[in-house]
Design a protein around this motif. Structure first.
Motif, short mmCIF file in Angstrom:
data_model
loop_
_atom_site.label_atom_id
_atom_site.label_comp_id
_atom_site.label_asym_id
_atom_site.label_seq_id
_atom_site.Cartn_x
_atom_site.Cartn_y
_atom_site.Cartn_z
N HIS A 130 0.86 -1.19 0.00
CA HIS A 130 0.00 0.00 0.00
C HIS A 130 0.89 1.23 0.00
CE1 HIS A 130 1.15 -0.45 4.17
NE2 HIS A 130 0.78 0.80 4.40
N ASP A 132 -0.17 4.10 1.81
CA ASP A 132 -0.76 4.90 2.89
C ASP A 132 -1.80 5.82 2.23
OD1 ASP A 132 0.75 3.75 4.90
OD2 ASP A 132 2.27 5.32 4.89
N HIS A 189 4.79 0.21 0.16
CA HIS A 189 5.49 -0.57 1.17
C HIS A 189 4.54 -1.62 1.73
CE1 HIS A 189 3.58 2.84 3.22
NE2 HIS A 189 3.50 2.07 4.30
FE LIG Z 1 1.91 2.11 5.69
#
Ligand SMILES: [Fe+2]
Ligand SMILES: O=C(O)CCC(=O)C(=O)O
Length: 221
Positions: A130, A132, A189
């Motif tokens: 993802h 974020d 990440h």
């Molecule tokens: Fe994250």
């Protein structure tokens, strides 16, 4: 000699402020020694909470395409918490720390909303690739495992895209290490699944700075 920093807490704010941000594949920093005193760090490792965690999971890809299963605890003041945690969580919510980590990340965190939480990843839990969500500006994750066996999974994977094949860097979640993630359109990440060969959990505290307009009842992940 820099100017003396007003600090009351275990974090070395000068170390954080002056650390170098890696630019590739996207802006991040792997720090060691942000918590300077080894005895304090050892005490945190020994007293990391094991109660009050809520399992959150998403087994079908969410809006961002992310799946996860992890334990979260937002309570920073419970009676079960050892006293060593109070100066740390207080410092994490201070203006001094906010300015230091914002400087490191090259972002302004003025007016942002700060959320601190404990995380536990028991065997077979993970956080899929993802970026974020767009309400996050910067995340700082501190690890609290005394040691972490090779091959146990649980590494933070710094990726160059949505698939795990684009791995650029791995970070072992060992105490003394922390990672700053500057949210961007490329900041892919993941947390590798913790192996069922281990009988312990991956332990971390995350500090997330959200934009002023983030609705924290909705965008906490
Ligand atoms: Fe994250
Ligand atoms: O625990 C980590 O290493 C990263 C956690 C993360 O990516 C997140 O909470 O969004």
């Amino acid at each position: 000699m820099g100017h003396p920093t007003t600090q009351s807490g275990p974090l070395d704010l000068d170390l954080i402020r002056n650390a170098e941000l890696a630019g590739r594949p996207w802006p991040h920093c792997v720090l060691t020694g942000a918590i300077t005193d080894q005895a304090t760090l050892d005490e945190m490792v020994a007293s990391f909470p094991d109660q009050g965690f809520q399992t959150v999971r998403e087994l079908n890809p969410d809006a961002e395409g992310k799946t996860f299963e992890v334990g979260v605890r937002n309570d920073l003041t419970g009676a079960d918490l050892a006293p060593v945690w109070t100066p740390f969580t207080t410092q994490l919510r201070s203006e001094h720390y906010r300015r230091a980590v914002g400087h490191l990340g090259g972002v302004t965190l003025e007016g942002s909303q700060c959320v601190v939480a404990f995380y536990r990843y028991p065997p077979q839990t993970w956080l899929g690739p993802h970026r974020d969500n767009r309400y996050k500006i910067l995340t700082h994750v501190f690890y609290f495992n005394a040691d972490w066996p090779a091959g146990a999974g649980g590494d933070l994977l710094i990726l160059d895209g949505p698939d795990a094949g684009s791995l650029r860097r791995r970070v072992c979640p060992r105490a003394g290490t922390s990672v700053v993630i500057v949210r961007g359109d490329d900041s892919w990440h993941a947390v590798q699944k913790v192996s069922d060969e281990v009988t312990r959990a991956r332990l971390s505290v995350s500090v997330v700075f959200y934009t002023a307009d983030a609705d924290l009842t909705k965008h906490v992940n």
